[in-house]
Design an enzyme around this catalytic site. Structure first.
Site, PDB file in Angstrom:
ATOM      1  CG  ASP A 247      -2.092   0.918   1.096  1.00  0.00           C
ATOM      2  OD1 ASP A 247      -1.906   2.065   0.632  1.00  0.00           O
ATOM      3  OD2 ASP A 247      -3.210   0.512   1.445  1.00  0.00           O
TER       4      ASP A 247
ATOM      5  CB  SER B 248      -6.319   1.977   0.085  1.00  0.00           C
ATOM      6  OG  SER B 248      -5.016   2.468   0.213  1.00  0.00           O
TER       7      SER B 248
ATOM      8  CB  THR C 163      -5.740  -3.027   0.967  1.00  0.00           C
ATOM      9  OG1 THR C 163      -5.344  -1.653   0.966  1.00  0.00           O
ATOM     10  CG2 THR C 163      -5.041  -3.780  -0.146  1.00  0.00           C
TER      11      THR C 163
ATOM     12  CD  GLU D 135      -2.989  -3.468   2.837  1.00  0.00           C
ATOM     13  OE1 GLU D 135      -3.692  -3.984   3.714  1.00  0.00           O
ATOM     14  OE2 GLU D 135      -3.084  -2.285   2.501  1.00  0.00           O
TER      15      GLU D 135
ATOM     16  CG  ASP E  25      -1.149   4.417   2.833  1.00  0.00           C
ATOM     17  OD1 ASP E  25      -1.070   5.210   1.879  1.00  0.00           O
ATOM     18  OD2 ASP E  25      -2.029   4.484   3.713  1.00  0.00           O
TER      19      ASP E  25
ATOM     20  CG  HIS F  88      -0.673   8.681   4.693  1.00  0.00           C
ATOM     21  ND1 HIS F  88      -1.276   9.658   3.913  1.00  0.00           N
ATOM     22  CD2 HIS F  88      -1.237   7.516   4.312  1.00  0.00           C
ATOM     23  CE1 HIS F  88      -2.158   9.079   3.113  1.00  0.00           C
ATOM     24  NE2 HIS F  88      -2.145   7.784   3.321  1.00  0.00           N
TER      25      HIS F  88
ATOM     26  CG  ASP G  75      -3.063   0.801  -2.645  1.00  0.00           C
ATOM     27  OD1 ASP G  75      -1.861   1.141  -2.586  1.00  0.00           O
ATOM     28  OD2 ASP G  75      -3.806   0.777  -1.654  1.00  0.00           O
ATOM     29  CG  HIS G  76      -2.428   4.748  -3.446  1.00  0.00           C
ATOM     30  ND1 HIS G  76      -1.569   5.194  -2.454  1.00  0.00           N
ATOM     31  CD2 HIS G  76      -3.427   4.107  -2.795  1.00  0.00           C
ATOM     32  CE1 HIS G  76      -2.055   4.870  -1.276  1.00  0.00           C
ATOM     33  NE2 HIS G  76      -3.184   4.186  -1.443  1.00  0.00           N
TER      34      HIS G  76
END
Ligand code: MG
Ligand code: ZN
Length: 358
Positions: A36, A77, A130, A246, A251, A255, A293-294
């Site tokens: 993620d 997500s 996710t 995952e 992620d 962040h 996912d990004h």
């Protein structure tokens, strides 16, 4: 005359056999890894810190995935996971439903109908966007307690992650683990019990909410060990399986614009990939696809040292970015994942390679 027919027949059979031999081998099993928030800079940071000793960046096939969602240039997500799990783009925040809220069948549901086993492993709550995209349907990713109810449909034979609260400390005071046990799930709450489980259905609820960061107490063996257990259980099915693993906290670290943790989480995901890679090499019929996912954080590596295995970077955002994310593939069917693809194409490739139909 008889002989000439026989020779013609033999020639024809040989031609057919040669043509069949040229067709690419199809996988029986599929393992999808989602880092993620894992863009190319996150991966290269991990490669540098590991002394170029990671597993998935060495996979023979690489590509890129385009991640925009149905309503945003920059996906979240939920929409990103839904694209991979259903082959359709939806709005940010939505879990395996279309923008009009109608349900989209997920690859887990489709695979189970065809007799395959399914599993999900995550370092976030198992109800988080996710993994939920593979198991549940909800117009709102934040409806964790509603999403938890979907696990009672049996869409995942094995699921391991955080989220005890969404199953057992609910606002409706229901205890879903009671139902799970009735369905034959071994419900376990820690790594030793998970490792010792001999059940063909396992619900691993390893934390009240998401699991902690490694430097805050998560066992660095968790993701790899959970992946190993999932493979042990799912591989009992001779019809094959689909497993999604995952690395959720790449992620979260990005962040926070936390470089050290971003690297740690990428390497954590890679330890789990190594387990899958060893399994796939032995089995010979398992496809592994590692992607994201990004991207999160708009990370740009602006310094580092190969000798000292250090890396420094600047983050351009506290949110997600729009860049394409990398795809790494190993095993039968891997070549389908080369080049630039839309994130929804991953699903369609999975379906085709596993001979699944909606
Ligand atoms: Mg996630
Ligand atoms: Zn995020």
């Amino acid at each position: 005359m008889k002989n000439r027919f026989r020779i013609l027949a033999i020639m024809l059979i040989m031609i057919i056999l040669t043509a069949a031999g040229r067709k690419e081998q199809k996988p029986l099993n599929l393992i999808i890894f989602i880092g993620d928030g894992m863009g190319t800079d996150q991966v290269y940071a991990g490669m540098t810190a590991s002394g170029f000793n990671m597993t998935f960046p060495a996979f023979p096939v690489t590509g890129f995935s385009i991640t925009y969602s149905a309503n945003r240039y920059i996906t979240d997500s939920a929409a990103g996971g839904t694209a991979i799990s259903t082959g359709e783009k939806t709005n940010n925040g939505m879990i395996a439903v279309r923008p009009d809220s109608t349900e989209i069948p997920t690859i887990f549901e489709i695979a189970r109908k065809a007799g395959l086993s399914t599993g999900a492993v995550s370092t976030s709550t198992i109800t988080h966007a996710t993994p939920a995209s593979f198991i549940a349907h909800d117009a709102s990713r934040g409806s964790y307690e509603e999403i938890a109810k979907w696990f009672l449909k049996g869409n995942a034979d094995v699921f391991i992650g955080g989220g005890i609260n969404h199953f057992s400390a609910r606002s409706d005071s229901a205890d879903l683990t009671v139902d799970l046990k009735k369905m034959g799930y071994d419900v376990v709450y820690n790594l030793p019990d998970l490792k010792n489980s001999r059940s063909s259905r396992i619900a691993g609820l390893m934390a009240e909410e998401g699991l902690p960061y490694i430097d805050e107490g998560r066992d660095p063996d968790f993701l790899a060990a959970a992946t190993a257990k999932a493979l042990e259980v799912l591989s009992q099915n001779k019809k094959g399986f689909v497993l999604m693993v995952e690395g959720s906290q790449i992620d979260w670290a990005a962040h926070d614009n936390n470089m050290k943790r971003t690297v740690e989480e990428v390497l954590d995901l890679d330890r789990a990939v190594k387990i899958a890679y060893d399994f796939a090499r032995k089995s010979g019929n398992t496809l592994i696809v590692v992607t994201a996912d990004h991207e999160t954080g708009g990370l740009s590596l602006t310094g580092g040292s190969i000798e000292e295995k250090t890396v420094s970077g600047t983050f351009g955002t506290k949110g997600h970015s729009a860049v394409m994310v990398p795809v790494f593939a190993y095993g039968p069917g891997a070549s389908s994942f080369s080049g630039v693809q839309d994130n929804t194409d991953l699903f369609h490739d999975f379906m085709k390679l596993l001979s699944l139909k909606k």
